[in-house]
Motif scaffolding. Sequence first.
Motif, PDB file in Angstrom:
ATOM      1  N   PHE A   1       0.863  -1.181   0.000  1.00 44.53           N
ATOM      2  CA  PHE A   1       0.000   0.000   0.000  1.00 44.53           C
ATOM      3  C   PHE A   1       0.897   1.227   0.000  1.00 44.53           C
ATOM      4  CE2 PHE A   1      -3.460   2.759   0.450  1.00 44.53           C
ATOM      5  CZ  PHE A   1      -3.246   3.637   1.490  1.00 44.53           C
ATOM      6  N   THR A   2       0.778   2.056  -1.047  1.00 46.34           N
ATOM      7  CA  THR A   2       1.676   3.201  -1.165  1.00 46.34           C
ATOM      8  C   THR A   2       0.919   4.507  -1.007  1.00 46.34           C
ATOM      9  OG1 THR A   2       1.401   3.255  -3.574  1.00 46.34           O
ATOM     10  CG2 THR A   2       3.229   1.948  -2.716  1.00 46.34           C
ATOM     11  N   MET A   3       1.578   5.469  -0.383  1.00 36.72           N
ATOM     12  CA  MET A   3       0.992   6.800  -0.285  1.00 36.72           C
ATOM     13  C   MET A   3       2.086   7.800   0.029  1.00 36.72           C
ATOM     14  SD  MET A   3      -1.163   6.774   3.321  1.00 36.72           S
ATOM     15  CE  MET A   3      -1.543   8.538   3.260  1.00 36.72           C
ATOM     16  N   PHE A   4       1.735   9.080   0.074  1.00 34.97           N
ATOM     17  CA  PHE A   4       2.695  10.142   0.384  1.00 34.97           C
ATOM     18  C   PHE A   4       1.976  11.253   1.132  1.00 34.97           C
ATOM     19  CE2 PHE A   4       1.005  12.790  -3.002  1.00 34.97           C
ATOM     20  CZ  PHE A   4       0.613  11.892  -3.977  1.00 34.97           C
TER      21      PHE A   4
ATOM     22  N   TYR B   1      -2.621   7.618   8.856  1.00 36.10           N
ATOM     23  CA  TYR B   1      -2.753   6.211   8.440  1.00 36.10           C
ATOM     24  C   TYR B   1      -2.074   5.288   9.453  1.00 36.10           C
ATOM     25  CZ  TYR B   1      -1.503   1.921   5.907  1.00 36.10           C
ATOM     26  OH  TYR B   1      -1.300   0.610   5.547  1.00 36.10           O
TER      27      TYR B   1
ATOM     28  N   PRO C   1      -0.908  12.879   6.317  1.00 39.31           N
ATOM     29  CA  PRO C   1      -1.798  11.740   6.078  1.00 39.31           C
ATOM     30  C   PRO C   1      -1.147  10.399   6.396  1.00 39.31           C
ATOM     31  CG  PRO C   1      -1.924  13.255   4.245  1.00 39.31           C
ATOM     32  CD  PRO C   1      -0.847  13.761   5.154  1.00 39.31           C
TER      33      PRO C   1
END
Lengths: 221, 212
Positions: free
Chosen positions: B62-65, B73, B69
Amino acid sequence: MAILKLHGGKQATCTRRVATVLHELQVPFELIEVDVANGAHKSPEYLKIQPFGQIPYIDDDGFLLYETRAICRYIAAKYPEYGLIPTEPKANALFEQAASVELTNFDPSASKAGLQLWIRKMGYPFPTDDKIIADNLETLEKKLDAYEAILSKQRYLAGETITLADIFHLPYGVFVTYAGSESDSVMNRASRPNVARWYKQLISRPSWLAYLDGVTTTTAY
Amino acid sequence: MPFKIYGFPPSTCTRRVALVCKELNVPYELIPVNIPKGEHKAPEYLKRQPFGVVPAIDDDGFTMFESRPVARYLVAKYGKGSTLVPDPKDIIATAKFEQAVSVENNHFDEPAGELFLQLVIKPMRGLPKDEERVKALLATLNSKLDVYEMVLAKQPYLGGDILTLADLFHLPWLYGLTEKAKLDLVTSRPNVARWYQEISSRPAWQAVKDGA
């Protein structure tokens, strides 16, 4: 239950952001105009409620809140059926990512350029600066190239459905277009077709169209 | 599979994410993105983070930046029982938390970051200070911290009675301005000083303050 009171300005930028979300969620509200022209927002009584001396704030049956995005999140949380803030964990994380993108990558330059362009459009007697407008629009162009990459893979910033993260781009997303024309502006360039598509979807929402002439008390939908 | 942070150890936002990992005892692997060499603008990295800044994360696929946030998470996924983010069912506490998070972002982050750039980064790179800009930024930040002083006189933390992410988000810039730029923005205000002393002495921050 008293009607929600939105203390702000009929034409004021951030007041319009809150009104747009209230309309999206079909929440009746009363606009109470703060006499900003005469410094009412800097009075000691006002500062007790909003210590940064800014508009708007809300009074929801006695609960006071400021910072427009916090206000919008609060209202959206009260009406989760509208789905403006996804609750499933990964969808929520991607929503927060998109909301942060708006705050850190869009708002700084869009609000600086947009505020000045809005002042000029409204004919308000405040000084504006061509360089501030130009420099911030230039920054915004680069940021929107990244938006193009994101929106080429999905309909909205957090995924396939609209969320608060998209709506937060109003009203500054509209004000920055005052530097261009309807067919060619920073939000609507042939070179960024997905941004243009997304932008057009935002501005055709009834919640945006409802207050084109300014925010008004809305008791029925 | 360990939580992966693609970042640069001294970077503000990389340390912000590492701080929350430490708070929640989430082990992480820091995969270096070399900022001075421009690796954050390389095409492979831009696939992770289209704005070309650090950090970005990969949690078992699961990728995010965006550091804040990511912090949210982390609390949602690994912070069972954590009060760093209020229970969403408590609408009022959540609203006050969101107000405080918004204040950090809208009132504090930009002037604090630019002041750090002017007073610490530019001299490090041998660039001249912009005295006019420094004066303006100090005036802005001082007026904002006057409000913080007032708010923190009435409640222990920015969101209310409980420490939350809204407080912790301030640490990288406040640490830099207080300890590296040696400003008295914090020390000259008793309530801000009390609050800063408490949040900065947390072991999680001590572990990453000089590098994630």
